[in-house]
Design a protein around this motif. Structure first.
Motif, short mmCIF file in Angstrom:
data_model
loop_
_atom_site.label_atom_id
_atom_site.label_comp_id
_atom_site.label_asym_id
_atom_site.label_seq_id
_atom_site.Cartn_x
_atom_site.Cartn_y
_atom_site.Cartn_z
N ILE A 242 2.84 12.77 -4.11
CA ILE A 242 2.27 13.30 -2.87
C ILE A 242 2.35 14.83 -2.86
O ILE A 242 1.39 15.52 -2.54
N ALA B 62 8.85 7.24 -1.85
CA ALA B 62 8.35 8.05 -0.74
C ALA B 62 8.95 7.57 0.58
O ALA B 62 9.34 8.36 1.44
N LYS C 102 -5.96 11.69 -0.92
CA LYS C 102 -5.17 10.53 -0.48
C LYS C 102 -4.39 10.06 -1.69
O LYS C 102 -4.95 9.96 -2.78
N THR C 103 -3.11 9.79 -1.49
CA THR C 103 -2.27 9.40 -2.62
C THR C 103 -1.35 8.24 -2.27
O THR C 103 -0.74 8.22 -1.21
N PHE C 104 -1.32 7.27 -3.22
CA PHE C 104 -0.34 6.19 -3.18
C PHE C 104 0.65 6.54 -4.28
O PHE C 104 0.26 6.65 -5.44
N GLY C 105 1.88 6.81 -3.91
CA GLY C 105 2.84 7.16 -4.95
C GLY C 105 4.12 7.74 -4.38
O GLY C 105 4.31 7.77 -3.17
N CYS C 106 4.95 8.22 -5.30
CA CYS C 106 6.27 8.70 -4.92
C CYS C 106 6.20 10.09 -4.29
O CYS C 106 5.12 10.67 -4.16
N GLY C 107 7.33 10.64 -3.97
CA GLY C 107 7.40 11.95 -3.35
C GLY C 107 6.71 13.03 -4.18
O GLY C 107 5.96 13.86 -3.65
N PHE D 73 5.92 17.34 0.36
CA PHE D 73 5.98 15.89 0.58
C PHE D 73 6.06 15.57 2.07
O PHE D 73 5.33 14.71 2.58
N LYS E 9 -6.55 10.23 -5.13
CA LYS E 9 -7.98 10.31 -4.89
C LYS E 9 -8.28 11.68 -4.26
O LYS E 9 -7.67 12.03 -3.25
N LEU F 289 2.70 6.96 5.75
CA LEU F 289 2.46 6.84 4.30
C LEU F 289 1.20 6.02 4.02
O LEU F 289 0.46 6.31 3.08
N VAL G 277 -4.39 16.36 3.74
CA VAL G 277 -4.44 14.91 3.60
C VAL G 277 -5.69 14.39 4.28
O VAL G 277 -6.05 14.86 5.36
N ALA H 210 -1.40 5.91 5.97
CA ALA H 210 -2.56 6.74 6.31
C ALA H 210 -2.91 7.65 5.14
O ALA H 210 -4.05 8.09 4.99
N MET H 211 -1.92 7.95 4.30
CA MET H 211 -2.12 8.82 3.14
C MET H 211 -2.59 8.04 1.93
O MET H 211 -2.93 8.63 0.91
N SER H 212 -2.51 6.71 2.00
CA SER H 212 -2.73 5.89 0.80
C SER H 212 -4.20 5.54 0.60
O SER H 212 -4.85 5.02 1.51
N PRO H 213 -4.73 5.80 -0.60
CA PRO H 213 -6.14 5.50 -0.85
C PRO H 213 -6.42 4.00 -0.96
O PRO H 213 -7.57 3.60 -0.96
N ILE H 214 -5.36 3.19 -1.07
CA ILE H 214 -5.61 1.75 -1.22
C ILE H 214 -5.41 0.99 0.09
O ILE H 214 -5.61 -0.21 0.15
N TYR I 41 0.80 -1.24 0.00
CA TYR I 41 0.00 0.00 0.00
C TYR I 41 0.82 1.28 0.00
O TYR I 41 0.27 2.37 0.03
N ILE I 42 2.16 1.17 -0.02
CA ILE I 42 2.95 2.41 -0.13
C ILE I 42 4.00 2.24 -1.22
O ILE I 42 4.26 1.14 -1.68
N GLU I 43 4.61 3.35 -1.58
CA GLU I 43 5.54 3.36 -2.70
C GLU I 43 6.96 3.60 -2.17
O GLU I 43 7.16 4.37 -1.23
#
Lengths: 387, 140
Positions: free
Chosen positions: B62, A308, B54-59, B10, B38, A378, B16, A380-384, A303-305
């Motif tokens: 975000i 980051a 809400k974001t899943f991803g790199c720096g 970031f 999202k 991270l 958030v 907590a920030m993740s939509p998935i 669930y995180i990248e």
């Protein structure tokens, strides 16, 4: 207090003070060209000979079987292209694995463009190349097999002795990229039964810009770097004298107490793995549970990248790496993690912490004190993240 | 690699989370590519009163999400629809070339949330025209 914990020893290691000392004379007073005839150059020539003797001693080889290169990548290129070209009359088929370093994979791909065919053996979910799969892949026209000794990302140590014995049975040349293994685990070329072996100085306390290729006596291989008569006419170019002196000193230091060092680093690794498993849910350990490099810890945090995660760790003074696509500049995550069968979305969240000689238990404790919170933030920030 | 502004957004992302009574929600990207954004909005009288993400991803993913929410908060729907990825990038003092797609994703996430709002309200929504940036008539 600014904390700095270096846990990227698989990327490179700090040069040891004794190694720097061994190098300095050849960057100062003893600047001679080893190929020159006058007295001033004798020290340089002796340094190269001593470096060769030290590397040979560490690997259980004869000094005449050690050839210096500019890096591990050059050693891999030379081994594969040189052996392929010298033996192409016998056949044009090469076998390697899907989890090799790009120095091997891209070299194999280059040869494919030039009329060779390459089989890329799959690995199991822990990253092991199966000896049976190797046996099945061998053809009449197979001339070279190249399987890495230890994987740079997930740390899995391959059964090289067994794989090399299959190659020997069929009279096929066997190369191993031992860049991650040398200085970390015992490496003896005779015991392994390999024909060609690559190594790189900066992975075990030596300087960048110097590596070596072990070429077993009698191995048919073309010259890769054409030029002068250096390295017994097989690798032209004025020797990197200081680098070779550093490589020799570094390999001696890294291999002389290897069992004790392995035990100590393995204990740190196990502490880190256990700590992560205990405190972070949805964490997957990548690589083999026991057949792995002493210092390698590689996890996927769902669930995180990865990038980051690295940036947040960096802000806490921890240097690590990731197989995430975002750190490599490509869209796909690590080919190694994908070869293990991991889906893209999980492979994106990988973290490699590689422990070296200089790391302490207090540093592992520090990582364990900050990593769970970073993952939590991270997620907590993740939509998935299901929560 | 990243500007100070990117690192700030970031490390300390603004806005958030989720909005429980959001009346506009949009999600773009996919986990396979390593990026999902999202966006949640609360729109009243044609004005974006609140916006969270809400974001899943790199720096960069975000940071661009964070900056995009800041840029559309308090704006009218029409103003928010003018937001370009370029504006998000400029507000962050630039992005590395490999990360430009993150700013595009942020623009698309805002657009997706606004499209959702129009659908919920039963209002017509003309999707943004995709251009290749060659006519010189807009900021693309």
């Amino acid at each position: 207090m600014e904390q700095f914990v270096y846990l990227d020893n698989s990327a490179t290691t700090p040069v040891k003070p004794e190694v720097l000392e061994a190098m300095l004379p050849y960057l100062k007073a003893e600047f001679g060209n080893p190929s020159s005839i006058y007295k001033k150059a004798a020290a340089a020539e002796m340094a190269v000979a001593e470096g060769r003797r030290q590397v040979a001693a560490a690997l259980g080889a004869d000094p005449s079987e050690i050839f210096f290169t500019a890096c591990g990548t050059e050693a891999d290129n030379w081994a594969i292209k040189g052996a392929a070209l010298a033996n192409q009359a016998k056949g044009k088929h090469i076998i390697t694995s899907q989890i090799e370093h790009h120095a091997v994979l891209h070299t194999a791909a280059y040869l494919e463009k030039h009329g060779f065919s390459v089989t890329y053996l799959p690995v199991d979910e822990q990253g092991i190349v199966s000896p049976d799969a190797l046996r099945d892949a061998i053809r009449e026209d197979t001339i070279l097999i190249s399987i890495m000794m230890a994987n740079n990302e997930i740390g899995t140590v391959e059964p090289i002795r067994e794989l090399a014995s299959i190659a020997a049975e069929k009279k096929i040349l066997f190369h191993t990229d031992a860049v991650q293994a040398v200085g970390s685990i015992p490496v003896d070329v005779k015991e392994l039964g390999v024909d060609l072996l690559s190594l790189s100085a900066h992975k075990f306390g030596g300087p960048k810009g110097v590596g070596a290729l072990y070429i077993k006596k009698g191995t048919k291989i073309d010259t890769f770097m054409h030029g002068g008569a250096q390295e017994r006419n097989r690798r032209g170019g004025t020797e990197n004298v200081a680098g070779i002196a550093g490589l020799g000193k570094a390999i001696t230091l890294a291999t002389q107490n290897i069992e004790e060092k392995r035990e100590r680093i393995t204990a740190l690794r196990e502490k880190l793995i256990a700590g992560i498993m205990e405190t972070i849910p949805h964490a997957r350990l990548n690589g083999h549970r026991t057949e792995r490099l002493p210092g390698n810890v590689n996890f996927c945090f769902q669930y995180i990248e990865g990038e980051a995660l690295l940036l947040r760790l960096d802000a806490k003074g921890i240097a690590a790496s990731s197989g995430s696509a975002c750190t490599s500049g490509s869209l796909d995550p690590s080919h190694v993690l994908l070869a293990l069968g991991l889906p893209h979305e999980i492979a994106h969240g990988s973290l490699r912490l590689s422990i070296g000689e200089q790391n302490t238990e207090a540093e592992i404790d520090y990582v364990l004190s900050v990593l769970p919170d970073i993952v939590k933030i991270l997620r907590a920030m993740s939509p998935i993240y299901p929560g | 690699m990243y500007s100070e502004k990117v690192m700030d957004h970031f490390q300390n992302p603004r806005n958030v989370g989720e909005i429980e009574d959001a009346n506009a929600v949009g999600q773009v990207g996919n986990a396979k590519c390593g990026d999902i954004m999202k966006m949640y909005m609360k729109i009243e009288d044609g004005i974006i009163k609140d916006c969270k993400f809400k974001t899943f991803g790199c720096g960069a993913a975000i940071a661009t999400s964070s900056m995009a929410t800041e840029l559309v908060k308090g704006k009218t729907i029409e103003e928010a629809r003018q937001l370009t990825n370029k504006a998000v990038m400029e507000a962050l003092d630039g992005l590395p070339t490999a990360k430009i797609h993150c700013s595009v994703l942020a623009e698309e996430a805002i657009e997706a949330a606004l499209a959702d709002y129009h659908e919920r309200q039963g209002l017509p929504f003309e999707p943004k025209k995709h251009c290749d940036g060659c006519c010189g008539n807009c900021e693309h």
